[in-house]
Structure formats: C-alpha cells, structure tokens
Design a protein around this motif. Sequence first.
Motif, PDB file in Angstrom:
ATOM      1  N   GLU A 108      -5.269  39.938 -25.192  1.00  0.00           N
ATOM      2  CA  GLU A 108      -4.972  40.649 -26.558  1.00  0.00           C
ATOM      3  C   GLU A 108      -3.967  41.129 -26.686  1.00  0.00           C
ATOM      4  O   GLU A 108      -3.651  42.180 -25.653  1.00  0.00           O
ATOM      5  CB  GLU A 108      -5.490  40.749 -27.540  1.00  0.00           C
ATOM      6  CG  GLU A 108      -7.187  39.556 -27.786  1.00  0.00           C
ATOM      7  CD  GLU A 108      -8.047  39.939 -28.391  1.00  0.00           C
ATOM      8  OE1 GLU A 108      -8.105  41.235 -28.873  1.00  0.00           O
ATOM      9  OE2 GLU A 108      -8.920  39.114 -28.483  1.00  0.00           O
ATOM     10  N   GLN A 140       4.836  33.435 -29.980  1.00  0.00           N
ATOM     11  CA  GLN A 140       3.952  32.246 -30.405  1.00  0.00           C
ATOM     12  C   GLN A 140       4.777  30.896 -30.185  1.00  0.00           C
ATOM     13  O   GLN A 140       4.217  30.292 -30.268  1.00  0.00           O
ATOM     14  CB  GLN A 140       4.022  32.511 -32.016  1.00  0.00           C
ATOM     15  CG  GLN A 140       2.870  33.145 -31.799  1.00  0.00           C
ATOM     16  CD  GLN A 140       1.889  33.380 -33.662  1.00  0.00           C
ATOM     17  OE1 GLN A 140       3.247  32.806 -34.447  1.00  0.00           O
ATOM     18  NE2 GLN A 140       1.170  33.940 -34.287  1.00  0.00           N
ATOM     19  N   SER A 145      -1.701  31.956 -28.223  1.00  0.00           N
ATOM     20  CA  SER A 145      -1.568  31.950 -29.459  1.00  0.00           C
ATOM     21  C   SER A 145      -1.949  33.375 -30.820  1.00  0.00           C
ATOM     22  O   SER A 145      -1.769  34.391 -30.285  1.00  0.00           O
ATOM     23  CB  SER A 145      -3.384  31.733 -29.592  1.00  0.00           C
ATOM     24  OG  SER A 145      -3.912  31.582 -29.927  1.00  0.00           O
ATOM     25  N   ALA A 146      -1.432  32.572 -31.732  1.00  0.00           N
ATOM     26  CA  ALA A 146      -1.860  34.015 -32.655  1.00  0.00           C
ATOM     27  C   ALA A 146      -3.233  34.543 -32.771  1.00  0.00           C
ATOM     28  O   ALA A 146      -2.866  35.449 -32.731  1.00  0.00           O
ATOM     29  CB  ALA A 146      -1.887  33.177 -34.334  1.00  0.00           C
ATOM     30  N   GLU A 147      -3.990  33.870 -31.896  1.00  0.00           N
ATOM     31  CA  GLU A 147      -5.918  34.799 -31.911  1.00  0.00           C
ATOM     32  C   GLU A 147      -4.978  35.644 -31.206  1.00  0.00           C
ATOM     33  O   GLU A 147      -6.303  36.446 -30.817  1.00  0.00           O
ATOM     34  CB  GLU A 147      -6.840  34.048 -31.886  1.00  0.00           C
ATOM     35  CG  GLU A 147      -6.812  33.358 -32.829  1.00  0.00           C
ATOM     36  CD  GLU A 147      -6.589  31.418 -33.074  1.00  0.00           C
ATOM     37  OE1 GLU A 147      -5.395  31.482 -31.870  1.00  0.00           O
ATOM     38  OE2 GLU A 147      -6.293  31.874 -34.808  1.00  0.00           O
ATOM     39  N   GLN A 148      -4.226  35.821 -30.264  1.00  0.00           N
ATOM     40  CA  GLN A 148      -4.173  36.600 -29.043  1.00  0.00           C
ATOM     41  C   GLN A 148      -3.342  37.896 -29.496  1.00  0.00           C
ATOM     42  O   GLN A 148      -2.760  39.347 -29.164  1.00  0.00           O
ATOM     43  CB  GLN A 148      -3.418  36.359 -28.084  1.00  0.00           C
ATOM     44  CG  GLN A 148      -4.405  34.614 -27.196  1.00  0.00           C
ATOM     45  CD  GLN A 148      -3.754  34.312 -26.499  1.00  0.00           C
ATOM     46  OE1 GLN A 148      -3.125  33.503 -26.181  1.00  0.00           O
ATOM     47  NE2 GLN A 148      -3.552  35.405 -24.641  1.00  0.00           N
ATOM     48  N   GLU A 150      -1.924  40.538 -32.625  1.00  0.00           N
ATOM     49  CA  GLU A 150      -2.355  41.942 -33.826  1.00  0.00           C
ATOM     50  C   GLU A 150      -1.061  42.261 -33.754  1.00  0.00           C
ATOM     51  O   GLU A 150      -0.674  43.176 -33.232  1.00  0.00           O
ATOM     52  CB  GLU A 150      -3.080  42.457 -33.700  1.00  0.00           C
ATOM     53  CG  GLU A 150      -3.504  43.170 -35.236  1.00  0.00           C
ATOM     54  CD  GLU A 150      -4.609  44.079 -34.953  1.00  0.00           C
ATOM     55  OE1 GLU A 150      -4.775  45.818 -35.753  1.00  0.00           O
ATOM     56  OE2 GLU A 150      -5.522  44.172 -33.832  1.00  0.00           O
TER      57      GLU A 150
END
Length: 182
Positions: A108, A140, A145-148, A150
């Motif tokens: 991340e 992106q 991935s958007a989850e990776q 912040e």
Amino acid sequence: MRQFLTYLVLISVVLTLGGCNFGPVKSDAEAEEEMADGRDAEVSQEDEDQRFSGDLGGGARMEELNDPDSPLSTRVIYFDFDSSRITDEQREVIDAHADFLSRNPDVEVVLEGHTDERGTREYNLALGERRAQSVEQLLQVQGVSAEQIEVISFGEERPAAMGHDESAWRLNRRVEILYSGL
C-alpha cells in the motif's frame, strides 16, 4: 420497566463518554509552537517513519525500491506553482510505481499532498489534495487497486524546505509516495 430505562440511559451515557477524548486541550499558540518545532500532536515523525519504513519484506522488493538506478527510488513528485498537472518527466516515475504496485497487490501507499506557503490554509489543503489525487488517478489508470492507495493533504503544514523564496517553494510543491505493507 423503570429500572430497564435507567440501565438503558446509563449504558448510553457510558458509551457516549467512552468515545470522547479527555486529553488536554491545546491552545492555538501551543499548537502553532508544536508545528513550528516540527512536532505533530497526533502522529510524530518518528511514528510515521516507523509505520512506512518498518520491515518492508526484505528480499527483492526492498532492493527494488531502494535501487538508486531505479525510478522507484524517487518517491517525491514535484509540481509547478498553483498546479496539479503531472509533467512527462514525473509521469515516468509514477509509471514505475504503478508497475511495482500492480505486481505487489499486498503493498500500500500513502500519497501526501503538499503546497508552498502561498495561498490560504483552505486553498492549500485543497491544492495538496488535488495533487495527491492526480497521482492516485494515474496509478489507478495503470491498474493499481484503489484499496492500495490512501490520499492525504497537508497543504502548507509540513514544508520540506523552510524559506520564503522560490528555491524553498519549489521543494514544498510536492506529493510524497510513502510505502507500507511490504
């Protein structure tokens, strides 16, 4: 029934108070002094460094990130004055990070947006966020991935260089790419 309502009110009060922070309240002057000293009331730089530089998995991934000949060793993206546009030169660096993150879905990043001191606090927070979002969007589009990712904006609050001239300002107009989860 009355005893039940009493217990219900008591439980509500306890739950409400349990979520409150009863730490000391700092005056604006104390908060400004901490910022001037480079201290942060919530997260110290030491804590942040530990969060993002802990055991990064050893092995090849850590070597790849720290290889000075690799574009991955560049983790600061600089911007022109009052702009969130990514230059072609910076795009190559972001492309390398996108490739790395796509190959390592367990890794991340935090994208910290920063600005120079010019502009209002609110404007600079928004500009820092737009800069970080520009990097996020490019990552992106390339399959990260958007989850990776912040996104955080500090605006002008964490300058990389102190000073009131262009040489300091250009170093403060940036997005820092901070890795965690390796």
